[in-house]
Design a protein around this motif. Structure first.
Motif, PDB file in Angstrom:
ATOM      1  N   HIS A   1       2.719  -7.266   4.377  1.00 50.58           N
ATOM      2  CA  HIS A   1       1.372  -6.758   4.631  1.00 50.58           C
ATOM      3  C   HIS A   1       0.924  -7.140   6.038  1.00 50.58           C
ATOM      4  O   HIS A   1       1.579  -7.928   6.725  1.00 50.58           O
ATOM      5  CB  HIS A   1       0.369  -7.361   3.631  1.00 50.58           C
ATOM      6  CG  HIS A   1       0.447  -6.775   2.264  1.00 50.58           C
ATOM      7  ND1 HIS A   1      -0.536  -5.979   1.726  1.00 50.58           N
ATOM      8  CD2 HIS A   1       1.418  -6.862   1.320  1.00 50.58           C
ATOM      9  CE1 HIS A   1      -0.181  -5.602   0.503  1.00 50.58           C
ATOM     10  NE2 HIS A   1       1.005  -6.127   0.225  1.00 50.58           N
ATOM     11  N   ALA A   2      -0.218  -6.585   6.455  1.00 48.79           N
ATOM     12  CA  ALA A   2      -0.924  -7.055   7.648  1.00 48.79           C
ATOM     13  C   ALA A   2      -2.386  -7.202   7.265  1.00 48.79           C
ATOM     14  O   ALA A   2      -2.879  -6.515   6.364  1.00 48.79           O
ATOM     15  CB  ALA A   2      -0.752  -6.077   8.798  1.00 48.79           C
TER      16      ALA A   2
ATOM     17  N   HIS B   1       0.811  -1.220   0.000  1.00 47.84           N
ATOM     18  CA  HIS B   1       0.000   0.000   0.000  1.00 47.84           C
ATOM     19  C   HIS B   1       0.853   1.283   0.000  1.00 47.84           C
ATOM     20  O   HIS B   1       2.053   1.231  -0.270  1.00 47.84           O
ATOM     21  CB  HIS B   1      -1.017  -0.028   1.157  1.00 47.84           C
ATOM     22  CG  HIS B   1      -1.714  -1.346   1.241  1.00 47.84           C
ATOM     23  ND1 HIS B   1      -2.637  -1.754   0.307  1.00 47.84           N
ATOM     24  CD2 HIS B   1      -1.582  -2.393   2.107  1.00 47.84           C
ATOM     25  CE1 HIS B   1      -3.065  -2.981   0.627  1.00 47.84           C
ATOM     26  NE2 HIS B   1      -2.441  -3.388   1.699  1.00 47.84           N
TER      27      HIS B   1
ATOM     28  N   GLU C   1      -2.142   0.336   7.936  1.00 49.59           N
ATOM     29  CA  GLU C   1      -1.327  -0.817   7.515  1.00 49.59           C
ATOM     30  C   GLU C   1      -0.065  -0.360   6.781  1.00 49.59           C
ATOM     31  O   GLU C   1       1.024  -0.908   6.989  1.00 49.59           O
ATOM     32  CB  GLU C   1      -2.149  -1.749   6.620  1.00 49.59           C
ATOM     33  CG  GLU C   1      -1.338  -2.966   6.135  1.00 49.59           C
ATOM     34  CD  GLU C   1      -2.064  -3.785   5.076  1.00 49.59           C
ATOM     35  OE1 GLU C   1      -3.291  -3.627   4.922  1.00 49.59           O
ATOM     36  OE2 GLU C   1      -1.393  -4.598   4.395  1.00 49.59           O
TER      37      GLU C   1
HETATM   38 ZN   LIG Z   1      -2.302  -5.258   2.688  1.00 49.30          ZN
END
Ligand SMILES: [Zn+2]
Length: 238
Positions: free
Chosen positions: A122-123, A32, A67
């Motif tokens: 990522h989370a 992101h 995030e």
């Molecule tokens: Zn993500």
């Protein structure tokens, strides 16, 4: 004495350069960015199926942390550990300041770098606050798209998931194959996507906000990555 020291310094510098040139390249892709990107792109080369470039990611249910900021924080810590271990690192981004570039662009950075591994950080998020744990995603084998990177990606995922679960202590959600990830289908190098934990789970959100826990995540990612590229994981430090 000064001259001898100078010669030694030059020799060290040359030696260091030669070592770096032969070192593996790892591309770290923090997921992101500051803003989502609603433009679409084909999910694989020649595909008529298109997906948006970036839905924007999740955020912490308690902390409100974005995030994009969490995964950049972990990624910068990981970069420092890998560099210290002699790995060359390329980042897809080093700030959270722009509209997300989309997933073809991220994959192309790794392809151009000839990366030994594209590590996407990522989370996770879920409608239920109870869902938690660490998860690693890999491309499904598809002829012409990912068949060439499928096996090494599976191997990398196994090594990284094991080390990451050990480092964070979150539940082990294992490894899943995905056929619909644009950033996988455009990659010509081994690629995995780690979901550190669930930001929609209060326990994991609170823990991932702490610097010490982010450092542990980076250490787990470093150890798994070094195992994959054939370097002793002890070079990540303790
Ligand atoms: Zn993500």
């Amino acid at each position: 004495m000064i001259r001898a020291l100078f010669v030694a310094a030059v020799a060290l510098a040359l030696c260091g350069t030669a070592h770096a040139a032969g070192a593996p390249v790892v591309v770290i892709d923090p997921g992101h960015d500051l803003r989502a990107n609603a433009e679409t792109e084909p999910i694989g080369p020649g595909s008529a199926t298109r997906k948006i470039k970036d839905g924007g990611g999740t955020h912490g249910v308690l902390t409100g942390i974005r995030e994009a900021d969490l995964v950049l924080g972990v990624s910068l810590r990981l970069r420092a550990l890998l560099r210290r271990a002699g790995v060359r690192v390329v980042m897809t981004r080093t700030t959270t300041a722009s509209t997300s570039m989309g997933n073809i662009a991220r994959a192309r950075i790794a392809n151009r770098a000839g990366a030994a591994l594209l590590l996407r950080v990522h989370a996770d998020g879920h409608a239920s606050a109870d869902v938690r744990g660490t998860h690693t995603l890999v491309p499904e084998a598809r002829s012409g798209w990912t068949d060439d990177v499928y096996r090494p990606s599976r191997r990398a995922a196994g090594l990284v998931q094991t080390e990451l679960v050990r480092a964070l202590g979150f539940p082990d959600r294992g490894i899943s194959e995905r056929s619909d990830f644009t950033g996988f289908n455009w990659a010509d190098v081994p690629v995995i996507l780690v979901e550190l934990g669930f930001m929609t789970n209060p326990v994991e959100d609170r823990r991932l906000a702490r610097g010490e826990v982010r450092q542990r995540a980076a250490l787990g990612l470093c150890r798994g990555t070094l195992r994959f590229v054939g370097v002793a994981p002890s070079r990540c430090g303790v």
